[in-house]
Structure formats: C-alpha cells, structure tokens
Design a protein around this motif. Structure first.
Motif, PDB file in Angstrom:
ATOM      1  N   GLY A  59       3.403  -0.012  11.536  1.00 54.35           N
ATOM      2  CA  GLY A  59       2.650  -1.255  11.056  1.00 54.35           C
ATOM      3  C   GLY A  59       1.814  -1.222  11.787  1.00 54.35           C
ATOM      4  O   GLY A  59       0.930  -1.969  11.118  1.00 54.35           O
ATOM      5  N   ALA A  60       0.584   0.266  11.923  1.00 51.34           N
ATOM      6  CA  ALA A  60      -0.202  -0.402  12.550  1.00 51.34           C
ATOM      7  C   ALA A  60      -1.358  -0.061  10.749  1.00 51.34           C
ATOM      8  O   ALA A  60      -0.880   0.627  10.077  1.00 51.34           O
ATOM      9  CB  ALA A  60      -0.967   0.916  13.415  1.00 51.34           C
ATOM     10  N   ALA A  61      -2.290  -0.460  10.876  1.00 50.36           N
ATOM     11  CA  ALA A  61      -3.170  -0.056  10.516  1.00 50.36           C
ATOM     12  C   ALA A  61      -3.801   1.406   9.538  1.00 50.36           C
ATOM     13  O   ALA A  61      -3.947   1.990  10.850  1.00 50.36           O
ATOM     14  CB  ALA A  61      -4.688  -0.753   9.922  1.00 50.36           C
ATOM     15  N   SER A  62      -3.548   1.985   8.962  1.00 48.98           N
ATOM     16  CA  SER A  62      -4.152   3.158   8.225  1.00 48.98           C
ATOM     17  C   SER A  62      -5.664   2.973   9.224  1.00 48.98           C
ATOM     18  O   SER A  62      -6.444   2.331   8.806  1.00 48.98           O
ATOM     19  CB  SER A  62      -4.365   3.970   6.762  1.00 48.98           C
ATOM     20  N   PRO A  63      -5.411   4.598   9.172  1.00 50.67           N
ATOM     21  CA  PRO A  63      -6.507   4.994  10.241  1.00 50.67           C
ATOM     22  C   PRO A  63      -7.564   5.479   8.898  1.00 50.67           C
ATOM     23  O   PRO A  63      -7.399   6.092   8.216  1.00 50.67           O
ATOM     24  CB  PRO A  63      -6.734   6.359  11.005  1.00 50.67           C
ATOM     25  N   VAL A  64      -9.212   6.021   9.459  1.00 48.11           N
ATOM     26  CA  VAL A  64     -10.421   5.737   9.156  1.00 48.11           C
ATOM     27  C   VAL A  64     -10.613   7.320   9.225  1.00 48.11           C
ATOM     28  O   VAL A  64     -10.341   7.861  10.902  1.00 48.11           O
ATOM     29  CB  VAL A  64     -11.722   5.210   9.274  1.00 48.11           C
ATOM     30  N   VAL A  65     -10.310   8.721   8.593  1.00 46.80           N
ATOM     31  CA  VAL A  65     -10.410  10.211   8.831  1.00 46.80           C
ATOM     32  C   VAL A  65     -11.815  10.491   8.712  1.00 46.80           C
ATOM     33  O   VAL A  65     -12.234  10.078   7.048  1.00 46.80           O
ATOM     34  CB  VAL A  65      -9.470  11.134   8.020  1.00 46.80           C
ATOM     35  N   CYS A  66     -12.596  11.184   9.277  1.00 53.84           N
ATOM     36  CA  CYS A  66     -14.285  11.466   9.298  1.00 53.84           C
ATOM     37  C   CYS A  66     -14.489  13.000   9.520  1.00 53.84           C
ATOM     38  O   CYS A  66     -13.368  13.296  10.242  1.00 53.84           O
ATOM     39  CB  CYS A  66     -14.687  10.842  10.132  1.00 53.84           C
ATOM     40  N   GLY A  72     -23.287  17.345   5.119  1.00 50.67           N
ATOM     41  CA  GLY A  72     -22.515  15.898   5.410  1.00 50.67           C
ATOM     42  C   GLY A  72     -21.011  15.572   6.299  1.00 50.67           C
ATOM     43  O   GLY A  72     -20.527  16.039   7.247  1.00 50.67           O
ATOM     44  N   SER A  73     -20.802  14.271   5.775  1.00 51.69           N
ATOM     45  CA  SER A  73     -19.480  13.646   6.402  1.00 51.69           C
ATOM     46  C   SER A  73     -18.741  13.832   4.688  1.00 51.69           C
ATOM     47  O   SER A  73     -19.554  13.213   4.288  1.00 51.69           O
ATOM     48  CB  SER A  73     -19.443  13.162   7.543  1.00 51.69           C
ATOM     49  N   VAL A  74     -17.411  13.594   5.007  1.00 54.54           N
ATOM     50  CA  VAL A  74     -16.160  12.912   4.447  1.00 54.54           C
ATOM     51  C   VAL A  74     -15.541  11.910   5.114  1.00 54.54           C
ATOM     52  O   VAL A  74     -14.666  12.251   6.537  1.00 54.54           O
ATOM     53  CB  VAL A  74     -15.612  13.397   3.443  1.00 54.54           C
ATOM     54  N   LEU A  75     -15.882  10.251   4.585  1.00 51.84           N
ATOM     55  CA  LEU A  75     -15.104   8.942   5.303  1.00 51.84           C
ATOM     56  C   LEU A  75     -13.829   8.765   4.690  1.00 51.84           C
ATOM     57  O   LEU A  75     -13.388   8.571   2.970  1.00 51.84           O
ATOM     58  CB  LEU A  75     -16.053   8.042   6.000  1.00 51.84           C
ATOM     59  N   ILE A  76     -12.945   8.771   4.508  1.00 52.04           N
ATOM     60  CA  ILE A  76     -11.249   8.594   3.820  1.00 52.04           C
ATOM     61  C   ILE A  76     -10.636   7.801   4.978  1.00 52.04           C
ATOM     62  O   ILE A  76     -10.070   7.794   5.651  1.00 52.04           O
ATOM     63  CB  ILE A  76     -10.321   9.712   4.003  1.00 52.04           C
ATOM     64  N   LYS A  77     -10.313   6.347   3.549  1.00 50.88           N
ATOM     65  CA  LYS A  77      -9.738   5.575   4.093  1.00 50.88           C
ATOM     66  C   LYS A  77      -8.534   5.034   3.219  1.00 50.88           C
ATOM     67  O   LYS A  77      -8.817   5.548   1.930  1.00 50.88           O
ATOM     68  CB  LYS A  77     -10.133   4.231   3.835  1.00 50.88           C
ATOM     69  N   SER A  78      -7.144   4.875   3.945  1.00 52.88           N
ATOM     70  CA  SER A  78      -6.122   4.374   2.867  1.00 52.88           C
ATOM     71  C   SER A  78      -5.512   3.235   3.021  1.00 52.88           C
ATOM     72  O   SER A  78      -6.107   2.112   3.808  1.00 52.88           O
ATOM     73  CB  SER A  78      -4.804   5.033   2.514  1.00 52.88           C
ATOM     74  N   CYS A  79      -5.678   2.656   2.118  1.00 56.18           N
ATOM     75  CA  CYS A  79      -5.231   0.973   1.687  1.00 56.18           C
ATOM     76  C   CYS A  79      -3.444   0.858   0.455  1.00 56.18           C
ATOM     77  O   CYS A  79      -4.505   0.908  -0.560  1.00 56.18           O
ATOM     78  CB  CYS A  79      -6.487   0.003   1.843  1.00 56.18           C
ATOM     79  N   ASP A  80      -2.936   0.152   0.512  1.00 59.62           N
ATOM     80  CA  ASP A  80      -1.832   0.348   0.267  1.00 59.62           C
ATOM     81  C   ASP A  80      -1.888   1.644  -0.933  1.00 59.62           C
ATOM     82  O   ASP A  80      -1.544   2.624  -0.020  1.00 59.62           O
ATOM     83  CB  ASP A  80      -2.385  -0.850  -1.164  1.00 59.62           C
ATOM     84  N   ASN A  81      -1.261   1.249  -1.839  1.00 59.87           N
ATOM     85  CA  ASN A  81      -1.123   2.809  -2.698  1.00 59.87           C
ATOM     86  C   ASN A  81      -3.110   3.401  -3.084  1.00 59.87           C
ATOM     87  O   ASN A  81      -2.905   4.378  -3.806  1.00 59.87           O
ATOM     88  CB  ASN A  81      -0.797   3.004  -4.101  1.00 59.87           C
ATOM     89  N   THR A  83      -6.173   5.679  -2.182  1.00 60.37           N
ATOM     90  CA  THR A  83      -7.650   6.677  -0.903  1.00 60.37           C
ATOM     91  C   THR A  83      -8.660   6.214  -1.462  1.00 60.37           C
ATOM     92  O   THR A  83      -8.708   7.215  -2.359  1.00 60.37           O
ATOM     93  CB  THR A  83      -6.163   7.817  -1.068  1.00 60.37           C
ATOM     94  N   VAL A  84      -9.812   6.260  -0.568  1.00 59.03           N
ATOM     95  CA  VAL A  84     -10.935   6.356  -0.841  1.00 59.03           C
ATOM     96  C   VAL A  84     -11.529   7.451  -0.372  1.00 59.03           C
ATOM     97  O   VAL A  84     -11.331   7.683   1.279  1.00 59.03           O
ATOM     98  CB  VAL A  84     -11.729   4.953  -0.909  1.00 59.03           C
ATOM     99  N   ALA A  85     -12.663   8.377  -0.946  1.00 59.83           N
ATOM    100  CA  ALA A  85     -13.449   9.419  -0.069  1.00 59.83           C
ATOM    101  C   ALA A  85     -14.503   8.868  -0.533  1.00 59.83           C
ATOM    102  O   ALA A  85     -15.061   9.236  -1.294  1.00 59.83           O
ATOM    103  CB  ALA A  85     -12.414  10.902  -0.248  1.00 59.83           C
ATOM    104  N   VAL A  86     -15.679   8.610   0.913  1.00 62.45           N
ATOM    105  CA  VAL A  86     -16.580   8.696   0.729  1.00 62.45           C
ATOM    106  C   VAL A  86     -18.055   9.566   0.858  1.00 62.45           C
ATOM    107  O   VAL A  86     -17.165  10.061   2.368  1.00 62.45           O
ATOM    108  CB  VAL A  86     -17.471   6.720   1.487  1.00 62.45           C
ATOM    109  N   PHE A  87     -18.108  10.705   0.073  1.00 59.87           N
ATOM    110  CA  PHE A  87     -18.867  11.874   1.200  1.00 59.87           C
ATOM    111  C   PHE A  87     -20.119  11.340   0.983  1.00 59.87           C
ATOM    112  O   PHE A  87     -20.644  10.403  -0.154  1.00 59.87           O
ATOM    113  CB  PHE A  87     -19.219  12.882   0.068  1.00 59.87           C
ATOM    114  N   LYS A  88     -20.876  11.541   2.451  1.00 56.66           N
ATOM    115  CA  LYS A  88     -22.291  11.279   3.003  1.00 56.66           C
ATOM    116  C   LYS A  88     -22.986  12.298   2.093  1.00 56.66           C
ATOM    117  O   LYS A  88     -21.973  13.861   3.737  1.00 56.66           O
ATOM    118  CB  LYS A  88     -22.528   9.913   4.253  1.00 56.66           C
ATOM    119  N   ALA A  89     -23.492  12.422   2.306  1.00 62.54           N
ATOM    120  CA  ALA A  89     -25.145  13.525   2.956  1.00 62.54           C
ATOM    121  C   ALA A  89     -25.765  13.889   3.624  1.00 62.54           C
ATOM    122  O   ALA A  89     -26.514  12.240   4.277  1.00 62.54           O
ATOM    123  CB  ALA A  89     -25.824  14.086   1.473  1.00 62.54           C
ATOM    124  N   THR A  90     -26.184  14.165   4.490  1.00 61.48           N
ATOM    125  CA  THR A  90     -27.091  14.436   5.322  1.00 61.48           C
ATOM    126  C   THR A  90     -29.020  14.480   5.613  1.00 61.48           C
ATOM    127  O   THR A  90     -29.530  14.446   4.528  1.00 61.48           O
ATOM    128  CB  THR A  90     -27.049  15.677   6.937  1.00 61.48           C
TER     129      THR A  90
END
Length: 90
Positions: A59-66, A72-81, A83-90
């Motif tokens: 029942g908790a909100a889905s976490p953000v995976v980093c 760089g880094s990738v941030l991953i988040k799901s909501c409903d059905n 999933t969005v991944a944002v790729f960030k360069a350093t």
C-alpha cells in the motif's frame, strides 16, 4: 504514442542535466524514449521498479530507484502501470 505522454517526456528531456528519458509499461514494453536512452533496457527498468516496490510495505507509494555510476545516474519511478527512467549525465 499518446500526445500527453510525449509532451511530458519532452518537458522532462529539456531539464538541465537530463540526457535521456524512457517510458515503459508494467510488462517492459517501451512506450517512448528521448535522447540516448537504450530502448532495449525497458524490460529491466520495469522489473527493477516492480522489485523495488515489493521491498516496502504493501500500500505504500512506489519508491524511486537510483542507479549511480561514474558516467551518470538513472532515476526510476513507477506510477500506476507506467514506469519512467530519467538518465542524467555527470
């Protein structure tokens, strides 16, 4: 691709430091990608988001995976059905 999704991807891609954006459904089907996002990674991205959601209380909100690396880094988040991944360069 739905115009609303494409608009949100364009807005996210324009943010400073964002190198790529990838959207996938809950089954790993790539719904869209901007920038240098590897489309073949949509399946593993959806799986990571689902597995991270299983770690928290139900029942908790889905976490953000980093995922971070020297490049760089990738941030991953799901909501409903979705999933969005944002790729960030350093």
């Amino acid at each position: 691709m739905e115009k609303g999704l494409e608009k949100h991807m364009d807005e996210t891609f324009k943010l400073p430091g964002v190198a790529a954006v990838l959207c996938t459904d809950g089954h790993g089907l790539c719904l869209g990608a901007k920038g240098s996002a590897p489309k073949h990674s949509s399946g593993p991205i959806a799986t990571l988001a689902a597995m991270a959601g299983d770690l928290g209380p139900s029942g908790a909100a889905s976490p953000v995976v980093c995922i971070e690396s020297e490049a760089g880094s990738v941030l991953i988040k799901s909501c409903d059905n979705l999933t969005v991944a944002v790729f960030k360069a350093t």
